[in-house]
Design a protein around this motif. Structure first.
Motif, mmCIF file in Angstrom:
data_model
loop_
_atom_site.group_PDB
_atom_site.id
_atom_site.type_symbol
_atom_site.label_atom_id
_atom_site.label_comp_id
_atom_site.label_asym_id
_atom_site.label_seq_id
_atom_site.Cartn_x
_atom_site.Cartn_y
_atom_site.Cartn_z
ATOM 1 N N THR A 392 88.880 -10.990 55.954
ATOM 2 C CA THR A 392 87.685 -11.697 55.487
ATOM 3 C C THR A 392 86.791 -12.113 56.643
ATOM 4 O O THR A 392 85.560 -11.995 56.578
ATOM 5 N N LEU A 393 87.383 -12.561 57.732
ATOM 6 C CA LEU A 393 86.611 -13.000 58.900
ATOM 7 C C LEU A 393 86.250 -11.854 59.833
ATOM 8 O O LEU A 393 85.539 -12.075 60.826
ATOM 9 N N GLY A 394 86.756 -10.652 59.548
ATOM 10 C CA GLY A 394 86.415 -9.483 60.370
ATOM 11 C C GLY A 394 87.041 -9.492 61.744
ATOM 12 O O GLY A 394 86.429 -9.001 62.715
ATOM 13 N N LEU A 421 95.268 -11.809 46.614
ATOM 14 C CA LEU A 421 94.675 -13.043 47.122
ATOM 15 C C LEU A 421 93.165 -12.913 47.286
ATOM 16 O O LEU A 421 92.414 -13.863 46.996
ATOM 17 N N VAL A 422 92.708 -11.758 47.762
ATOM 18 C CA VAL A 422 91.270 -11.549 47.916
ATOM 19 C C VAL A 422 90.591 -11.524 46.540
ATOM 20 O O VAL A 422 89.452 -11.994 46.380
ATOM 21 N N GLY A 423 91.286 -11.007 45.546
ATOM 22 C CA GLY A 423 90.745 -11.032 44.186
ATOM 23 C C GLY A 423 90.578 -12.454 43.669
ATOM 24 O O GLY A 423 89.578 -12.771 42.997
ATOM 25 N N TYR A 424 91.519 -13.340 43.972
ATOM 26 C CA TYR A 424 91.384 -14.749 43.592
ATOM 27 C C TYR A 424 90.200 -15.395 44.317
ATOM 28 O O TYR A 424 89.475 -16.218 43.739
ATOM 29 N N HIS A 425 90.019 -15.007 45.569
ATOM 30 C CA HIS A 425 88.891 -15.535 46.340
ATOM 31 C C HIS A 425 87.558 -15.090 45.723
ATOM 32 O O HIS A 425 86.603 -15.880 45.650
ATOM 33 N N GLY A 447 84.051 -24.815 55.627
ATOM 34 C CA GLY A 447 83.371 -24.140 54.526
ATOM 35 C C GLY A 447 83.844 -22.701 54.311
ATOM 36 O O GLY A 447 83.062 -21.806 53.971
ATOM 37 N N VAL A 448 85.139 -22.470 54.463
ATOM 38 C CA VAL A 448 85.664 -21.099 54.394
ATOM 39 C C VAL A 448 85.578 -20.525 52.983
ATOM 40 O O VAL A 448 85.528 -19.310 52.796
ATOM 41 N N ALA A 449 85.539 -21.387 51.953
ATOM 42 C CA ALA A 449 85.451 -20.887 50.577
ATOM 43 C C ALA A 449 84.110 -20.226 50.297
ATOM 44 O O ALA A 449 83.995 -19.404 49.380
ATOM 45 N N LEU A 450 83.083 -20.554 51.100
ATOM 46 C CA LEU A 450 81.745 -19.994 50.896
ATOM 47 C C LEU A 450 81.585 -18.631 51.557
ATOM 48 O O LEU A 450 80.579 -17.950 51.322
ATOM 49 N N ILE A 451 82.549 -18.234 52.387
ATOM 50 C CA ILE A 451 82.473 -16.924 53.059
ATOM 51 C C ILE A 451 82.755 -15.823 52.043
ATOM 52 O O ILE A 451 83.680 -15.933 51.235
ATOM 53 N N PRO A 452 81.962 -14.751 52.049
ATOM 54 C CA PRO A 452 82.213 -13.651 51.099
ATOM 55 C C PRO A 452 83.602 -13.049 51.302
ATOM 56 O O PRO A 452 84.095 -12.957 52.442
ATOM 57 N N PRO A 453 84.258 -12.654 50.232
ATOM 58 C CA PRO A 453 85.614 -12.072 50.363
ATOM 59 C C PRO A 453 85.579 -10.701 51.029
ATOM 60 O O PRO A 453 84.512 -10.086 51.169
ATOM 61 N N ALA A 454 86.748 -10.248 51.408
ATOM 62 C CA ALA A 454 86.873 -8.933 52.055
ATOM 63 C C ALA A 454 86.718 -7.838 51.003
ATOM 64 O O ALA A 454 87.655 -7.535 50.259
ATOM 65 N N LYS A 455 85.515 -7.252 50.942
ATOM 66 C CA LYS A 455 85.223 -6.250 49.919
ATOM 67 C C LYS A 455 86.009 -4.959 50.159
ATOM 68 O O LYS A 455 86.253 -4.204 49.227
ATOM 69 N N ALA A 456 86.378 -4.724 51.418
ATOM 70 C CA ALA A 456 87.127 -3.493 51.714
ATOM 71 C C ALA A 456 88.462 -3.475 50.978
ATOM 72 O O ALA A 456 88.875 -2.440 50.439
ATOM 73 N N LEU A 457 89.134 -4.623 50.930
ATOM 74 C CA LEU A 457 90.410 -4.678 50.216
ATOM 75 C C LEU A 457 90.212 -4.559 48.707
ATOM 76 O O LEU A 457 91.043 -3.973 48.014
ATOM 77 N N LEU A 458 89.116 -5.117 48.196
ATOM 78 C CA LEU A 458 88.858 -5.010 46.765
ATOM 79 C C LEU A 458 88.557 -3.577 46.358
ATOM 80 O O LEU A 458 89.000 -3.112 45.305
ATOM 81 N N CYS A 459 87.833 -2.852 47.192
ATOM 82 C CA CYS A 459 87.525 -1.443 46.886
ATOM 83 C C CYS A 459 88.776 -0.594 46.933
ATOM 84 O O CYS A 459 88.981 0.292 46.113
#
Length: 474
Positions: A392-394, A421-425, A447-459
């Motif tokens: 998520t943080l790259g 976990l990324v799906g829950y995020h 403010g880590v909840a406001l960071i966009p999730p890791a889309k690579a894992l979702l794809c």
């Protein structure tokens, strides 16, 4: 009657000078040095044909000098045979002319003896190499010097350079390995994460590896089983609502993180062994939080505080009775490895900053709030939270040898749980249960909840199933 040939005094074992005796001619026809004669003089005085009566200078007979005398004498004997002069044997033997073919045999025998003597004495000298210093070309001089020192010539150098050139087969093999990812990568250095705690007595530096080895073995023994099928009045949604409420109470009382994870562990283990009616589910949460606070906290909340928080839905006696029931069903086993003990260790191994730490805790609390993560052991959920946070943080690399060593999991083993976990995020913002999302949206937790999730894992995951989705608990 012919004159008697004078034979020079010779060393023992050398061939006789002159034509030789008749008996020796009958045996081998050549003067091989086998004719032996009594010593006439031990003064080594030599008398040569043609200079009879003159004494040669006193000179010791060496091998070369003896060979020279032998050659001269045999040459004189050959000349006499050519002139057909008669030679008389010393013992009165018949003339050489009377013996048919004797002269012809004597010539080659004498020549063979002379050659044999020259081979024994004369040694050929090696031809010395001469460097032409008159030439102005320095290259020619250097070339000749290299030849003297036996340095490789130009052709040899060309051959060695050809051997060092890569062949077509080696080039194709290297390209194939690179395309398949089989090339040898430099081995990463494993960081000693406990080096800074060598002088910290509270860190248990000497026993830390043994402690986590024990945790790895013990986590499967205290792992709750799939209990929803045995609970007639409780479902996954109710459990998520209860955990969300407990996280809010935990945050208000400002309790230790260990207390929260132990509370959830107590609830899941109790539901694994006893069916709980729907009206007592919140009471179970209060009794679990009270028990965990006594175990972990220095100043645990009082029973009346919990009763007030629950809006007096349960009495003081009911909370104490539930605490007693919980301890009886769990056989007073509260020392179990929860998610938190692994989270602390794995965050330390990730060598990240405070932002990474808060992101890991955010994903871990989303995980424990959902029933689907019970299929994974606590250490895998903690490691997956670290991996998902790094994605998520790259951060690069996403996984290294240090994390693999301390977590015991490879990147491929964590992929499924990390996608969960990324799906829950990704669904936390739209979910009705907002306690965790609001908690980690504050500036105190970066403010880590406001960071966009890791889309690579979702794809890569291709979406989440309905049973594991956070929407199913809303």
């Amino acid at each position: 009657m012919a004159s008697r040939p004078i034979v020079p005094v010779q060393a023992r074992g050398e061939a006789a000078i002159g034509g030789g005796a008749g008996k020796q001619q009958k045996k081998n026809g050549a003067a091989e040095g086998r004719n032996r004669k009594a010593l006439g003089d031990i003064g080594n005085l030599v008398t040569v044909r043609g200079i009879e009566g003159k004494v040669q200078p006193h000179r010791p007979i060496t091998r070369s000098f003896c060979a020279q005398l032998l050659a001269n004498a045999q040459a004189a004997a050959a000349a006499e045979n050519n002139k057909k002069q008669a030679v008389v044997n010393v013992n009165g033997a018949p003339s050489i002319l009377d013996v048919p073919g004797a002269g012809k045999r004597a010539e080659p025998a004498a020549a063979a003896a002379a050659k044999a003597a020259q081979k024994k004495v004369v040694k050929p000298k090696q031809k010395a190499e001469v460097i032409d210093l008159t030439s102005d070309s320095e290259g020619a001089i250097e070339a000749k010097k290299k030849q003297q020192h036996h340095e490789p010539t130009k052709k040899e150098g060309e051959k060695s350079s050809r051997r060092n050139k890569p062949t077509l087969t080696s080039v194709l093999t290297a390209r194939s390995k690179a395309a398949c990812g089989m090339t040898k990568k430099p081995k990463e250095k494993v960081v000693d994460i406990d080096a800074g705690d060598a002088h910290n007595e509270l860190a248990a530096f000497e026993y830390i590896e043994d402690i986590y080895t024990y945790y790895k073995e013990a986590e499967n023994e205290s792992l709750p089983r799939n209990y929803m099928s045995s609970q007639p009045e409780i479902n996954e949604k109710m459990r998520a609502i209860l955990v969300d409420w407990l996280i809010e109470i935990h945050n208000k009382f400002d309790l230790m993180p260990e207390t929260l994870y132990l509370t959830i562990n107590i609830i899941d283990r109790f539901l694994s062994v006893k069916a709980v009616p729907r009206r007592e589910l919140q009471l179970l949460g209060m009794g679990a939080l009270f028990t965990a606070s006594k175990y972990e906290e220095i100043w645990a909340p009082e029973v009346n505080d919990l009763v007030c928080i629950a809006d007096r839905a349960y009495s003081h006696e009911q909370v104490l009775a539930m605490e007693k029931t919980i301890l009886g069903k769990l056989e007073w086993t509260l020392t179990v490895p929860t998610h938190y003990v692994f989270l602390v260790r794995f965050i330390k191994a990730s060598l990240g900053d405070r932002k990474l730490e808060n992101m890991v805790y955010f994903l871990a609390e989303l995980g424990v709030m959902n029933y689907a993560t019970l299929t994974y052991c606590p250490s895998m959920v903690a490691a997956s939270a670290v991996y998902a946070a790094r994605c998520t943080l790259g951060l690069t690399p996403l996984w290294n040898d240090t994390l693999k060593l301390h977590t015991g999991f490879s990147e491929s083993q964590l992929m499924d749980c990390a996608r969960l976990l990324v799906g829950y995020h990704a669904k936390a913002k739209e979910n009705k249960l907002q306690v965790v999302y609001k908690k980690y949206s504050s500036s105190q937790r970066e403010g880590v909840a406001l960071i966009p999730p890791a889309k690579a894992l979702l794809c890569e995951g291709g979406g989440l199933s309905s049973s594991s989705s956070l929407a199913s608990s809303s």
